[in-house]
Design a protein around this motif. Structure first.
Motif, PDB file in Angstrom:
ATOM      1  N   SER A 290       1.745  25.388  -7.349  1.00  0.00           N
ATOM      2  CA  SER A 290       2.309  24.280  -8.128  1.00  0.00           C
ATOM      3  C   SER A 290       1.279  23.404  -8.821  1.00  0.00           C
ATOM      4  CB  SER A 290       3.159  23.395  -7.203  1.00  0.00           C
ATOM      5  OG  SER A 290       4.146  24.167  -6.552  1.00  0.00           O
ATOM      6  N   GLY A 291       0.005  23.643  -8.585  1.00  0.00           N
ATOM      7  CA  GLY A 291      -1.026  22.821  -9.196  1.00  0.00           C
ATOM      8  C   GLY A 291      -1.376  21.615  -8.336  1.00  0.00           C
ATOM      9  N   LEU A 292      -2.380  20.870  -8.774  1.00  0.00           N
ATOM     10  CA  LEU A 292      -2.831  19.705  -8.014  1.00  0.00           C
ATOM     11  C   LEU A 292      -1.785  18.595  -8.024  1.00  0.00           C
ATOM     12  CD1 LEU A 292      -6.565  19.465  -9.134  1.00  0.00           C
ATOM     13  CD2 LEU A 292      -5.746  19.804  -6.786  1.00  0.00           C
ATOM     14  N   PRO A 293      -1.580  17.943  -6.878  1.00  0.00           N
ATOM     15  CA  PRO A 293      -0.657  16.804  -6.846  1.00  0.00           C
ATOM     16  C   PRO A 293      -1.315  15.573  -7.467  1.00  0.00           C
ATOM     17  CG  PRO A 293      -1.691  17.052  -4.708  1.00  0.00           C
ATOM     18  CD  PRO A 293      -2.173  18.205  -5.545  1.00  0.00           C
ATOM     19  N   MET A 294      -0.550  14.524  -7.577  1.00  0.00           N
ATOM     20  CA  MET A 294      -1.045  13.266  -8.127  1.00  0.00           C
ATOM     21  C   MET A 294      -2.169  12.714  -7.250  1.00  0.00           C
ATOM     22  SD  MET A 294       1.267   9.932  -9.072  1.00  0.00           S
ATOM     23  CE  MET A 294       2.240  10.236  -7.601  1.00  0.00           C
ATOM     24  N   SER A 295      -3.224  12.233  -7.875  1.00  0.00           N
ATOM     25  CA  SER A 295      -4.358  11.666  -7.150  1.00  0.00           C
ATOM     26  C   SER A 295      -4.105  10.186  -6.882  1.00  0.00           C
ATOM     27  CB  SER A 295      -5.636  11.813  -7.975  1.00  0.00           C
ATOM     28  OG  SER A 295      -5.581  10.971  -9.112  1.00  0.00           O
TER      29      SER A 295
ATOM     30  N   THR B  46       0.839  -1.199   0.000  1.00  0.00           N
ATOM     31  CA  THR B  46       0.000   0.000   0.000  1.00  0.00           C
ATOM     32  C   THR B  46       0.872   1.246   0.000  1.00  0.00           C
ATOM     33  OG1 THR B  46      -1.687  -1.180   1.277  1.00  0.00           O
ATOM     34  CG2 THR B  46      -1.867   1.221   1.164  1.00  0.00           C
ATOM     35  N   LEU B  47       0.572   2.146  -0.917  1.00  0.00           N
ATOM     36  CA  LEU B  47       1.260   3.437  -1.001  1.00  0.00           C
ATOM     37  C   LEU B  47       0.361   4.511  -0.417  1.00  0.00           C
ATOM     38  CD1 LEU B  47       3.623   5.181  -2.160  1.00  0.00           C
ATOM     39  CD2 LEU B  47       2.248   5.389  -4.245  1.00  0.00           C
ATOM     40  N   TYR B  48       0.954   5.375   0.395  1.00  0.00           N
ATOM     41  CA  TYR B  48       0.208   6.465   1.029  1.00  0.00           C
ATOM     42  C   TYR B  48       0.754   7.799   0.525  1.00  0.00           C
ATOM     43  CZ  TYR B  48      -1.194   2.743   4.233  1.00  0.00           C
ATOM     44  OH  TYR B  48      -1.688   1.576   4.769  1.00  0.00           O
ATOM     45  N   LEU B  49      -0.147   8.606  -0.036  1.00  0.00           N
ATOM     46  CA  LEU B  49       0.234   9.916  -0.531  1.00  0.00           C
ATOM     47  C   LEU B  49       0.189  10.940   0.594  1.00  0.00           C
ATOM     48  CD1 LEU B  49      -1.819   9.966  -3.860  1.00  0.00           C
ATOM     49  CD2 LEU B  49       0.549   9.229  -3.523  1.00  0.00           C
ATOM     50  N   PRO B  50       1.006  11.986   0.517  1.00  0.00           N
ATOM     51  CA  PRO B  50       0.946  13.032   1.541  1.00  0.00           C
ATOM     52  C   PRO B  50      -0.359  13.801   1.436  1.00  0.00           C
ATOM     53  CG  PRO B  50       2.368  13.719  -0.262  1.00  0.00           C
ATOM     54  CD  PRO B  50       2.008  12.277  -0.521  1.00  0.00           C
ATOM     55  N   PRO B  51      -0.767  14.452   2.515  1.00  0.00           N
ATOM     56  CA  PRO B  51      -2.002  15.247   2.453  1.00  0.00           C
ATOM     57  C   PRO B  51      -1.856  16.399   1.460  1.00  0.00           C
ATOM     58  CG  PRO B  51      -0.808  15.686   4.490  1.00  0.00           C
ATOM     59  CD  PRO B  51      -0.140  14.517   3.846  1.00  0.00           C
ATOM     60  N   ILE B  52      -2.961  16.812   0.878  1.00  0.00           N
ATOM     61  CA  ILE B  52      -2.936  17.916  -0.081  1.00  0.00           C
ATOM     62  C   ILE B  52      -2.744  19.231   0.659  1.00  0.00           C
ATOM     63  CG2 ILE B  52      -4.271  19.175  -1.812  1.00  0.00           C
ATOM     64  CD1 ILE B  52      -5.647  16.550  -2.504  1.00  0.00           C
ATOM     65  N   ASP B  53      -1.762  19.985   0.252  1.00  0.00           N
ATOM     66  CA  ASP B  53      -1.477  21.306   0.818  1.00  0.00           C
ATOM     67  C   ASP B  53      -2.118  22.340  -0.099  1.00  0.00           C
ATOM     68  OD1 ASP B  53      -0.376  23.781   1.512  1.00  0.00           O
ATOM     69  OD2 ASP B  53       1.546  22.917   2.104  1.00  0.00           O
ATOM     70  N   GLU B  54      -3.199  22.970   0.370  1.00  0.00           N
ATOM     71  CA  GLU B  54      -3.949  23.878  -0.489  1.00  0.00           C
ATOM     72  C   GLU B  54      -3.126  25.090  -0.905  1.00  0.00           C
ATOM     73  OE1 GLU B  54      -7.675  24.843   1.265  1.00  0.00           O
ATOM     74  OE2 GLU B  54      -8.378  22.757   1.308  1.00  0.00           O
ATOM     75  N   ASP B  55      -2.260  25.567  -0.017  1.00  0.00           N
ATOM     76  CA  ASP B  55      -1.409  26.695  -0.396  1.00  0.00           C
ATOM     77  C   ASP B  55      -0.456  26.302  -1.524  1.00  0.00           C
ATOM     78  OD1 ASP B  55      -2.520  28.409   1.422  1.00  0.00           O
ATOM     79  OD2 ASP B  55      -1.029  28.036   2.980  1.00  0.00           O
TER      80      ASP B  55
END
Length: 468
Positions: free
Chosen positions: A104-109, A90-99
């Motif tokens: 830099s645009g949206l991170p990978m979903s 299982t891979l866990y992505l970091p939380p989305i930083d709105e700032d």
């Protein structure tokens, strides 16, 4: 490797778990067999960070162990867990930083990551604690800065190191790509002497051509030296003029998706070998040819290293640099280490000096102390083969002051070789079932190198003439 093939993260996780189970049965393991069977194996990638007192990021370098279990070489702030008992990665992505999204645009979903990486499931970091709440043991290679339940384990690290030692076909495809880029970049350096009047120009030429081929980073800081500075093993100045010097030594390798190439070439600045520089180059070439030719599974690396020292002694006796002793007597004196102090090579992979070499830097034998590999070769290992000969006062003067060792050196002959500085030839080699495969294709033939350099010089002269 096909265009849609994914980095084999699940295979790496399964192989690592199998190695961990074997190591858990050995004395001194910090993991019990029961824990090895039921462990959750945890690794994290570093988060992006800023330089102190600055709003500029430190260049990102992926944790190689994290990359080995994910293939996510460009993912910062991620986590991965392999559930051994259930064979689930299982891979866990970091939380989305709105700032950050604003800049830099949206991170990978998670959906994009699921297609990009060879994992069973993709979630966000907030799910980690819940997913391991009932785990028997959560093992990592060090303590976690975020999760207190993670247990550091040297045995788990050893399992990763030993598994990383043997490269699979996908990894080898990445290393072949890095090698091809490196070959072209070394060729460019050899061919561009008219515009390379400083060591820094050599450095710039290599990096320029590597980046043009898609390698954004070199595997390590290039070593670009000339003249007497070629006698410094890990020279880092790369800023001296080339005027009135004999040789250039460049040790540089491209990186491809974290996998390294590591190649050294030495060539005459004006395209002409002097008698002394050619004699030393031929000696090193012989050392490399004979040691590389003996590479195959079951061979002890120390034996190849000792062979190269023996060949050095034989060449020096013929040249007259050594005297007053037999090959065995001079080998026993260990004075060859003053001219060739480093080991024959090292393992190669995601790290330039890769894992599981089992070096022993406390070895009382100076001929073996700096060997980075102290084990039997196995099929699937990638190693460098890089003998060298150096004329460095720091290394040789102590021998000359010791009468018991100095008697074997003819200082009048030695004085003719100081200007050579140093010669090293380094190629990247895969241990195959029956022998080896050399990934490095840029020529190391002395005559061919001279022709390449001369052709570049002549081309530069003609260009200058036409411009004028």
């Amino acid at each position: 490797m096909t265009a849609n093939q994914l980095y084999p993260a699940r295979s790496h996780a399964k192989r690592t778990a199998a190695t961990l189970k074997d190591l858990a049965k050995t004395p001194g393991s910090d993991v019990s067999p029961a824990d090895a069977e039921a462990a959750h194996l945890y690794l994290a990638s570093p988060a992006l960070e800023l330089w102190p007192y600055s709003d500029q990021n430190v260049p990102f370098r992926q944790n190689r162990y994290f990359n080995y279990l994910t293939g996510a070489y460009d993912l910062a702030g991620g986590h991965v867990i392999y559930d051994v008992a259930n064979d689930k990665l299982t891979l866990y992505l970091p939380p989305i930083d709105e700032d950050d999204v604003m800049w830099s645009g949206l991170p990978m979903s998670p959906e994009e990551a699921q297609k990009k990486y060879d994992v069973d499931e993709v979630k966000y970091e907030k799910e980690v604690e819940k997913d391991v709440a009932s785990a028997q043991a959560v093992l990592s290679i060090e303590k976690s800065q975020k999760f207190a339940f993670v247990r550091a384990s040297e045995t788990f690290k050893e399992a990763l190191d030993e598994t990383r030692l043997i490269k699979d076909d996908f990894e080898l495809s990445l290393m072949r790509k890095a090698s091809a880029i490196t070959d072209n970049s070394h060729m460019a350096v050899m061919s561009a002497l008219p515009i390379e009047t400083n060591e820094g120009h050599i450095h710039a030429e290599f990096v320029y051509h590597a980046m043009r081929q898609g390698s954004k980073f070199t595997a390590y800081d290039p070593i670009c030296c000339s003249g007497s500075d070629c006698g410094t093993l890990h020279y880092v100045r790369n800023d001296q003029e080339l005027d009135d010097k004999l040789l250039v030594l460049i040790d540089a390798g491209a990186e491809w998706q974290t996998y390294a190439s590591d190649v050294t070439r030495t060539f005459p600045i004006n395209g002409e070998w002097t008698k002394e520089s050619r004699a030393i180059y031929d000696a090193v070439a012989d050392m490399q040819k004979q040691s590389m030719g003996a590479v195959k599974p079951g061979v002890q690396w120390e034996d190849l290293h000792i062979l190269t020292h023996r060949l050095l002694v034989e060449h020096f006796l013929k040249l007259g640099i050594f005297k007053n002793g037999t090959v065995d007597e001079i080998m026993d004196s260990r004075i060859s280490t003053a001219f060739y102090p480093h080991g024959l090579g090292h393992t190669l992979g995601m790290d330039t000096h890769d894992t599981a070499g089992r070096a022993n830097y406390e070895d009382p034998d100076v001929m073996l102390r700096y060997l980075r590999i102290r084990r039997t070769l196995k099929e699937g290992m990638m190693v460098t083969v890089e003998p060298g000969i150096y004329f460095n006062h720091f290394l040789i003067d102590p021998v000359l002051k010791d009468a018991q060792r100095a008697k074997y050196i003819d200082t009048d002959v030695l004085d003719k070789y100081w200007a050579v500085g140093g010669v090293r030839i380094e190629d990247d080699v895969l241990v195959t079932k029956d022998g080896y495969e050399n990934f490095t294709k840029i020529t190391s033939d002395a005559d061919e190198i001279a022709k390449i350099v001369k052709k570049g010089i002549e081309k530069g002269r003609n260009h200058f003439h036409n411009v004028v």
